[in-house]
Motif scaffolding. Structure first.
Motif, PDB file in Angstrom:
ATOM      1  N   VAL A  55     -28.264   2.766 -53.620  1.00 22.12           N
ATOM      2  CA  VAL A  55     -28.867   4.103 -53.586  1.00 22.12           C
ATOM      3  C   VAL A  55     -30.130   4.095 -52.744  1.00 22.12           C
ATOM      4  CG1 VAL A  55     -30.049   5.842 -54.972  1.00 22.12           C
ATOM      5  CG2 VAL A  55     -27.872   4.906 -55.750  1.00 22.12           C
ATOM      6  N   GLN A  59     -30.473   6.206 -49.238  1.00 19.55           N
ATOM      7  CA  GLN A  59     -31.472   7.255 -49.059  1.00 19.55           C
ATOM      8  C   GLN A  59     -32.394   6.957 -47.871  1.00 19.55           C
ATOM      9  OE1 GLN A  59     -31.299  10.219 -50.658  1.00 19.55           O
ATOM     10  NE2 GLN A  59     -29.396   9.228 -51.318  1.00 19.55           N
ATOM     11  N   GLU A  60     -32.689   5.680 -47.677  1.00 20.72           N
ATOM     12  CA  GLU A  60     -33.483   5.299 -46.518  1.00 20.72           C
ATOM     13  C   GLU A  60     -32.727   5.618 -45.230  1.00 20.72           C
ATOM     14  OE1 GLU A  60     -36.407   4.179 -44.073  1.00 20.72           O
ATOM     15  OE2 GLU A  60     -36.563   4.407 -46.253  1.00 20.72           O
ATOM     16  N   VAL A  62     -30.512   8.019 -44.858  1.00 21.15           N
ATOM     17  CA  VAL A  62     -30.564   9.473 -44.690  1.00 21.15           C
ATOM     18  C   VAL A  62     -31.869   9.879 -44.026  1.00 21.15           C
ATOM     19  CG1 VAL A  62     -30.748  11.677 -45.928  1.00 21.15           C
ATOM     20  CG2 VAL A  62     -28.988  10.025 -46.578  1.00 21.15           C
ATOM     21  N   ARG A  63     -32.982   9.314 -44.501  1.00 19.84           N
ATOM     22  CA  ARG A  63     -34.283   9.644 -43.907  1.00 19.84           C
ATOM     23  C   ARG A  63     -34.334   9.242 -42.429  1.00 19.84           C
ATOM     24  NH1 ARG A  63     -36.094   8.167 -49.146  1.00 19.84           N
ATOM     25  NH2 ARG A  63     -36.315   5.976 -48.538  1.00 19.84           N
ATOM     26  N   GLY A 114     -27.398  16.543 -54.424  1.00 21.05           N
ATOM     27  CA  GLY A 114     -28.013  16.649 -53.258  1.00 21.05           C
ATOM     28  C   GLY A 114     -28.600  17.932 -53.177  1.00 21.05           C
ATOM     29  N   VAL A 142     -24.742  13.345 -42.734  1.00 17.64           N
ATOM     30  CA  VAL A 142     -25.243  13.376 -44.109  1.00 17.64           C
ATOM     31  C   VAL A 142     -24.410  14.381 -44.894  1.00 17.64           C
ATOM     32  CG1 VAL A 142     -27.197  13.895 -45.616  1.00 17.64           C
ATOM     33  CG2 VAL A 142     -27.595  12.759 -43.417  1.00 17.64           C
ATOM     34  N   ARG A 144     -23.967  16.520 -48.324  1.00 20.38           N
ATOM     35  CA  ARG A 144     -24.766  17.082 -49.415  1.00 20.38           C
ATOM     36  C   ARG A 144     -23.867  17.918 -50.321  1.00 20.38           C
ATOM     37  NH1 ARG A 144     -30.203  16.692 -47.759  1.00 20.38           N
ATOM     38  NH2 ARG A 144     -30.425  16.313 -45.522  1.00 20.38           N
ATOM     39  N   VAL A 151     -26.848  13.536 -52.094  1.00 21.65           N
ATOM     40  CA  VAL A 151     -27.195  13.427 -50.676  1.00 21.65           C
ATOM     41  C   VAL A 151     -26.868  12.007 -50.260  1.00 21.65           C
ATOM     42  CG1 VAL A 151     -29.005  13.595 -48.944  1.00 21.65           C
ATOM     43  CG2 VAL A 151     -29.076  15.090 -50.955  1.00 21.65           C
ATOM     44  N   VAL A 152     -25.920  11.828 -49.348  1.00 26.39           N
ATOM     45  CA  VAL A 152     -25.446  10.492 -49.011  1.00 26.39           C
ATOM     46  C   VAL A 152     -25.069  10.422 -47.533  1.00 26.39           C
ATOM     47  CG1 VAL A 152     -23.061  11.050 -49.641  1.00 26.39           C
ATOM     48  CG2 VAL A 152     -23.814   8.676 -49.712  1.00 26.39           C
TER      49      VAL A 152
END
Length: 281
Positions: A55, A59-60, A62-63, A114, A142, A144, A151-152
């Protein structure tokens, strides 16, 4: 006197045998306890630690994608190592559970035709997400799902270790890209390694599924859910998705579809759960 001595010796032998048996039971109990602790640690690692790692890494990613899009940069292809050993669960359609690698249904193109971000990318209608297909195993979109708070990142391919075990949703090679006419089909773990698709069974008709690609957003609306089918039901990811096991399940007209596949029941890979959505015009 001799009789007394004889009785004492016999009693000692019995006590010795009882003592040896008790020691054997004690050793056996210690071994069972140790084995139980080892199994418990493995379960904690598989169910909790791999989730936490996947996870955080997802998420990193996605950013990083969103920052790259904001700066007009192409997404980096480096994904880093897999966060842990491959899970037993295999959410991919068209592949024997646990086999790993790319399934038969995804090696060649399919036959035939998300919470949201604080600032949503521009809405996009039907049409290809990009002129060039992403590199294999590269995270490039991404996914959502507002209803689930999901959010993945989405990566090209459905390899377990290189894509799914990182907590990503994997895009079936040979299926359509976001916004294209055809079927944009994705696989994801339901349990362990981030378990992004754990609660997709909660999706209902009318729920929105959003796909962001390079600053463009494609909005799909859930239409149908197939609660259970076999792992070999490749019809669910066909350009016009329709189950080959349950012919009444699916669609019959060309369109722009999105398909989510994962394992069911939870913590097994016996069957597949399928969610279908259509592109919102």
């Amino acid at each position: 006197m001799r009789d007394r001595v004889r009785v004492v010796v016999q009693g000692g032998a019995r006590r010795g045998r009882r003592g040896g048996f008790a020691r054997l039971l004690w050793v056996g109990a210690e071994l069972i306890t140790t084995l139980g602790v080892v199994v418990a640690l493995l379960v904690v690692h598989q169910v909790w630690w791999t989730n936490r790692q996947a996870v955080a890494a997802a998420q990193e990613r996605v950013r990083a994608l969103e920052e790259g899009w904001a700066q007009g940069d192409a997404p980096a292809s480096g994904e880093g190592p897999s966060p842990g050993p491959a899970a037993e669960e295999d959410p991919v359609v068209g592949q024997t559970p646990g086999a790993g690698g790319t399934p038969e249904a995804a090696r060649e193109p399919a036959p035939g035709p998300g919470a949201p971000a604080s600032k949503a990318p521009p809405q996009a209608g039907p049409g290809p997400a990009s002129a060039q297909a992403p590199s294999y195993e590269e995270a490039y979109a991404v996914l959502r799902v507002p209803r689930l708070g999901l959010v993945v990142p989405v990566a090209q391919g459905v390899d377990k270790r290189a894509v799914l075990d990182k907590g990503y949703a994997g895009h079936y090679p040979g299926t359509a890209q976001p916004g294209e006419v055809g079927n944009f089909a994705l696989a994801g773990h339901r349990n362990t390694h981030g378990e992004p698709f754990r609660y997709v069974n909660r999706l209902r008709a009318g729920d929105e599924v959003l796909v962001d690609v390079r600053g463009r957003r494609y909005t799909y609306v859930v239409g149908k859910v197939l609660s259970e089918t076999t792992e070999r039901d490749t019809g669910v990811i066909a350009p016009v998705p329709r189950s080959t096991v349950l012919p009444d399940a699916g669609y019959s007209e060309p369109g722009a579809y999105l398909t989510l596949t994962t394992c069911t029941p939870e913590y097994t890979s016996k069957y597949r759960l399928v969610v279908w959505a259509t592109l919102k015009s």
